[in-house]
Write an enzyme that holds these catalytic residues in place. Sequence first.
Site, PDB file in Angstrom:
ATOM      1  N   HIS A 184       2.423   0.760  -0.937  1.00 38.73           N
ATOM      2  CA  HIS A 184       1.920  -0.293  -1.827  1.00 38.73           C
ATOM      3  C   HIS A 184       2.329  -1.685  -1.343  1.00 38.73           C
ATOM      4  CE1 HIS A 184       0.999   3.009  -4.461  1.00 38.73           C
ATOM      5  NE2 HIS A 184       2.268   3.310  -4.661  1.00 38.73           N
ATOM      6  N   HIS A 231      -2.695   5.369  -6.091  1.00 38.83           N
ATOM      7  CA  HIS A 231      -2.483   6.486  -5.175  1.00 38.83           C
ATOM      8  C   HIS A 231      -3.794   7.228  -4.948  1.00 38.83           C
ATOM      9  CE1 HIS A 231       1.219   5.829  -7.576  1.00 38.83           C
ATOM     10  NE2 HIS A 231       1.791   5.889  -6.400  1.00 38.83           N
TER      11      HIS A 231
END
Lengths: 332, 332
Positions: free
Chosen positions: B56, B215
């Site tokens: 991320h 995700h």
Amino acid sequence: MKKFLNDVEHMLTESLTGFATAHSDLVEVQFDPTFVTRKQKAQNKVAIISGGGSGHEPLHAGYVGAGMLDAACPGQVFTSPTPDQMLAAAEAVHAGQGVLFIVKNYAGDVMNFEMAAEMLPFEHATVYTSDDCAVINSTYTTGRRGVAGTVIVEKCVGSLAETGADLAACKTLGEKINQRTSSIGVALTSCTVPAAGRPTFEITDTELEMGVGIHGEPGRRRETMREADAIVADMVAAIVHDFKAKQLPAQGEILLLVNGLGATPLMELYLIYNTAARLLQEKGFSVARSLVGNYVTAIDMAGASITACLLDNDIRRHWDSPVHTPALRWDM
Amino acid sequence: MKKFLNDVEHMLTESLTGFATAHSDLVEVQFDPTFVTRKQKAQNKVAIISGGGSGHEPLHAGYVGAGMLDAACPGQVFTSPTPDQMLAAAEAVHAGQGVLFIVKNYAGDVMNFEMAAEMLPFEHATVYTSDDCAVINSTYTTGRRGVAGTVIVEKCVGSLAETGADLAACKTLGEKINQRTSSIGVALTSCTVPAAGRPTFEITDTELEMGVGIHGEPGRRRETMREADAIVADMVAAIVHDFKAKQLPAQGEILLLVNGLGATPLMELYLIYNTAARLLQEKGFSVARSLVGNYVTAIDMAGASITACLLDNDIRRHWDSPVHTPALRWDM
């Protein structure tokens, strides 16, 4: 092709409007002709103006602001801006000390900035960037291409201009930095120009393009995909070879810029940086300054470029000086 | 799968080493257990610690520095860090005023941060972020997911902690911001987890995933690809609906964050911002602060999220305060 867009015709206008709104404390945009200026125009200094095709964001509009550019002229995607843009921008930001154009060496940009320069009613000069050591001559280029090293030129020349230095001094610094800077890029995927709607080039899942240009121009050769360290080693070797060809010192402090071309995760860019920094240190260069991220992109290309700039006290000081733009921002 | 990597096993270590080297003026990294701290550790304040799976970036390590996090604990890609990481980080940065964990609401993160909290020999509290209004419960989540709004929580709570505020006040501010923040994401492509080597989900050239997680978790529904304005209108409507469901005021000043998920060009993000800002203004919200770029990514996903945070004087002041981290940096 899937992209966030409405009508390709209006993409640039809509995006620039968003950019100017998001950064309304720093910049303003004008349309017809299109250019971006600082919100607080500078006084009594050389006006630094750049520009080129869009699709390389944050270059150039993202670098308009205190300590860097006075104005940027964005063309359509991968298309040179037209002389009326440069003339209008110069008219808007000229502050009595002349205008310096910073132009990446592509035929269309060179021609259009030259035409603008000829019509310019102010003292003016131009710095051409040509840091890409991958190839000599290319699809849109006679001579070497200007790529990510352009950011270093814009930052440092912008800094010098803020000190009240004259046009000749700004041009001299820009040319010195360009001479001391080498870059090379690699593509894992093509970019897709919105108006074309399909990838600029074909590349398989087992290939990479070594030396790719920021418009997807061919590089040195199509190679087999391999581990990052081997790719980075070849890129670093090309840069070190270019330093030698330019008769630059074989050691010294460098600024190392690892630049994402649009679709490469930051995690991978730092991995590239890690290897590039280590290899450059092994070759005698000390990495004194670093920049990692998407600074000169090729729309949505997965790929990265490595740029090394051989610092001296002068360049280091101007790199470190405060800058306050949408895409680069720091204080001393 | 083409990625810049050597051995998947060492990818995180190599990338973090590069990160720490590139930003050695700001941060330090430790391995076994792995955590990132400020180079200049803070004194006499609540220690703010975050963490979560990698992939991320720049979240969370990119937000370690003055005015924001004291430490970050990165797990492997899309994998929670383990309690020993949080304990070691807390030991390293605890400054006598307790520890606040900021944790995105995912089952693995919640469990591991809870285990660390139980073992922590310091006063402590935890703020859970759950700004994603796309779905309730998800692949890795009981309750709403924490996504890009986490950056706003980390920035503002970090600012408050610098003023010497106590643990309870920091937790209260974090929970207030989370309550006043809604996000929703959209994917045009899947991400590819390096260790998996193939896309997390299949999606065709004519589809998008509305409400996707960071995700690659399923969102609200698979929809037909369409023009940006129509996509953004649905995202803005979801946020406004969520504000209403949370019984937030139907007007006021907002911080608008348009976040790229990894492979989306900045030009498209500004186009999204342009439409989102216009629509939110039409609905009665005034966009007072803006952030556009890749701040909470999903590796190499083409896609974007929109986050709105309803400001008040308190949140605005802490958003505006100086911050000096690798990924967010500004002065007053």
